[in-house]
Design an enzyme around this catalytic site. Sequence first.
Site, PDB file in Angstrom:
ATOM      1  N   ASN A 133      52.341  51.300 -42.163  1.00 56.09           N
ATOM      2  CA  ASN A 133      52.607  50.376 -43.279  1.00 56.09           C
ATOM      3  C   ASN A 133      53.653  51.108 -44.225  1.00 56.09           C
ATOM      4  OD1 ASN A 133      50.417  48.753 -42.066  1.00 56.09           O
ATOM      5  ND2 ASN A 133      49.326  48.802 -44.058  1.00 56.09           N
TER       6      ASN A 133
ATOM      7  N   HIS B 175      48.216  55.684 -50.446  1.00 53.30           N
ATOM      8  CA  HIS B 175      48.923  54.549 -50.846  1.00 53.30           C
ATOM      9  C   HIS B 175      49.899  55.159 -52.052  1.00 53.30           C
ATOM     10  CE1 HIS B 175      45.808  51.902 -49.337  1.00 53.30           C
ATOM     11  NE2 HIS B 175      46.805  51.428 -48.727  1.00 53.30           N
ATOM     12  N   GLY B 176      51.185  54.457 -52.085  1.00 56.50           N
ATOM     13  CA  GLY B 176      51.922  54.715 -53.157  1.00 56.50           C
ATOM     14  C   GLY B 176      53.018  55.871 -53.043  1.00 56.50           C
TER      15      GLY B 176
ATOM     16  N   ASP C 216      47.677  41.863 -45.637  1.00 59.37           N
ATOM     17  CA  ASP C 216      47.504  43.050 -45.909  1.00 59.37           C
ATOM     18  C   ASP C 216      46.492  43.120 -47.016  1.00 59.37           C
ATOM     19  OD1 ASP C 216      47.729  45.772 -45.818  1.00 59.37           O
ATOM     20  OD2 ASP C 216      49.220  45.710 -47.395  1.00 59.37           O
ATOM     21  N   HIS C 217      45.437  44.034 -46.633  1.00 57.02           N
ATOM     22  CA  HIS C 217      44.109  44.369 -47.497  1.00 57.02           C
ATOM     23  C   HIS C 217      43.513  42.756 -48.097  1.00 57.02           C
ATOM     24  CE1 HIS C 217      44.217  48.601 -47.683  1.00 57.02           C
ATOM     25  NE2 HIS C 217      45.534  48.433 -47.739  1.00 57.02           N
TER      26      HIS C 217
ATOM     27  N   SER D 233      54.843  55.433 -46.417  1.00 56.12           N
ATOM     28  CA  SER D 233      56.512  55.939 -46.483  1.00 56.12           C
ATOM     29  C   SER D 233      56.260  57.044 -47.213  1.00 56.12           C
ATOM     30  CB  SER D 233      56.903  54.672 -47.541  1.00 56.12           C
ATOM     31  OG  SER D 233      56.278  54.365 -48.602  1.00 56.12           O
TER      32      SER D 233
ATOM     33  N   HIS E 215      48.152  53.553 -43.269  1.00 51.47           N
ATOM     34  CA  HIS E 215      48.488  53.240 -44.546  1.00 51.47           C
ATOM     35  C   HIS E 215      49.125  54.199 -45.262  1.00 51.47           C
ATOM     36  CE1 HIS E 215      46.249  49.098 -44.680  1.00 51.47           C
ATOM     37  NE2 HIS E 215      46.114  49.469 -43.590  1.00 51.47           N
ATOM     38  N   GLY E 216      50.015  53.983 -46.428  1.00 56.19           N
ATOM     39  CA  GLY E 216      50.600  54.949 -47.227  1.00 56.19           C
ATOM     40  C   GLY E 216      51.696  55.625 -46.323  1.00 56.19           C
TER      41      GLY E 216
HETATM   42 ZN   LIG Z   1      46.948  49.879 -47.467  1.00 54.95          ZN
END
Ligand SMILES: [Zn+2]
Length: 285
Positions: free
Chosen positions: A232, A182-183, A81-82, A213, A210-211
């Site tokens: 993700n 993200h986060g 990832d990344h 959740s 991405h991000g």
């Molecule tokens: Zn990501």
Amino acid sequence: MLVTLQENLKKADEGNYAVGQFNCPTLEAARAAVEVAEELKAPIILAHAEVHDEIVPIEIIGPILVNLAKNASIPITVHLDHGTNISMVRKAIDIGFSSVMIDASIMSYEDNINTVKEVVDYAHRHNVSVEAELGVMTSSGIGGEDTGGNHLGELYTDPDIAKDFVEQTDIDALAAAFGTVHGIYVQEPNLDYDRLRKIHDNIQRPVVMHGGSGLSEEEYINAIDNGVRKINYYSYAAKAAGDAVKEYVNQNKNVFYHDVTIVALEALKKDYKKAISTFTLKEIS
Ligand SMILES: [Zn+2]
């Protein structure tokens, strides 16, 4: 069984569902994802994020993830990832990863394309899939602006540029920016589904969220219906496990570390079960 990202997402495309990617900076995170996936008979992606190298180096966690995947009863992709450079990509492929992300999204468009092309060339020769990113997904806590003061809207992926990017690079999946960060979310996410659908129509490849959740069930379903095939998912599960550990520590006088890992494992499993069943449209009993 270990499968490439391309194989894993092709099936998801045929079945109109998404495959969850779970970051594995600890053994518990990996075990939780595999145990739940086997229970639900659902495919997953185990990922090592390059930034997590300071928590656990890829040389240690990588072979564990590859072994877990090989011995599992369901399809598992092991993914970097990344990844930020070709030497990290090569290292992951040497260890046995079946997929890599190269994130050159902060570079100029031309440099992003050249970097991604180099990775695709190398990875495809080793039967390894490649995900790349276009547009910029910021980290949380920024509240709608990146550190340079740009509004998020200016960093969203342009559907026409996405088409050109995928044609020029021949990547297997595209990480696109359409409203997730993200986060942990500091403000309600506002997903741009029209943009997402246009991106997917234009590239005819799986789109990666991405991000992923901390969204509602409805947001996941809408994103999947508009072309998202890989989600993700990590921050909110890690926080749920942290909360469970906090409660356990507060309630017990003598705390043994190995018991804490079990508390975390169970909390992660509970969270992943809900996520994986939503992504793969499975009812949980
Ligand atoms: Zn990501």
